[in-house]
Design a protein around this motif. Sequence first.
Motif, PDB file in Angstrom:
ATOM      1  N   ALA A 144       0.826  -1.211   0.000  1.00  0.00           N
ATOM      2  CA  ALA A 144       0.000   0.000   0.000  1.00  0.00           C
ATOM      3  C   ALA A 144       0.858   1.258   0.000  1.00  0.00           C
ATOM      4  O   ALA A 144       0.435   2.307  -0.486  1.00  0.00           O
ATOM      5  N   LYS A 195      -2.276  -3.878  -0.382  1.00  0.00           N
ATOM      6  CA  LYS A 195      -3.474  -3.432  -1.096  1.00  0.00           C
ATOM      7  C   LYS A 195      -3.688  -4.364  -2.283  1.00  0.00           C
ATOM      8  O   LYS A 195      -2.934  -4.339  -3.250  1.00  0.00           O
ATOM      9  N   THR A 218      -7.270  -2.528   1.376  1.00  0.00           N
ATOM     10  CA  THR A 218      -6.034  -2.270   2.113  1.00  0.00           C
ATOM     11  C   THR A 218      -6.158  -2.854   3.519  1.00  0.00           C
ATOM     12  O   THR A 218      -7.157  -2.615   4.205  1.00  0.00           O
TER      13      THR A 218
END
Length: 255
Positions: A140, A193, A204
């Motif tokens: 992420a 993610k 996420t």
Amino acid sequence: MTHIPENVTVNVAQPGVHEIRFGEAEKVLVAQKVSVNGNIKAPLEWFKKKYLKIEENNDEACFFGGFSRKVISNDECHVEVDTKAGSVLLVIQEYSEARQEIKGELLPHYAMDIFPINKDTKLTLTDLRSLIQRNAYWFADADKHTKLLTDLQNFKVSLSKDITNTNDNKGNMEMSAKITTLLKDISLDFSLKMPVYVGTDPQTFAVETYINADGANVEYQLVSPALLKIKEELKDQELKAALGDMEKEFAVIWK
């Protein structure tokens, strides 16, 4: 006027205008069962593109599984929702030879198999670093990914020194205490993610790295309570969305 062939006899029981056709007969449509498997959206897509489309055409020439749509009653159809398996089954013409079964399932996205999260898989520090290094795409935060690789390398060097010193002294080291000290300055946790199920948006979620030390043997496991929660919430959400307007037309059986 069309002449009737000599080898054909026509008996007319009722007066009026009658049409007699000669030549090749139209093909007979034989009813056949249909079974289709797809992702969770398959039953609703079938309902919209097949079932409703034929109903809108209202055409005797349109056949659904071998029969005109006009002979299909909503009472002959139902939907089964399996909450445990994460599947939806649309059944059309339940007792007919042209029975239709369209099953949709929540299929895990392939990304879920990249990281062994919430599994019994135990990794070495080298395996963990290699896994993270190869899969930067799913992180992420790109900066966190870079820092994590650096921290893992520093952690590996420090841990190797402690293990070597302890082995040289031929003592039983308390690795848990040493690891706790090392982790004061670094964190092996991270966020990913990625899609959880095929056809769904990326999610996420945080991933924790559990460290199991047994003497000089140190193993690592990836755990994510957040992912478990997302899976269940997303399953409920997707199952309800998968019904769409079918819920208004057919009986829905939850199990």
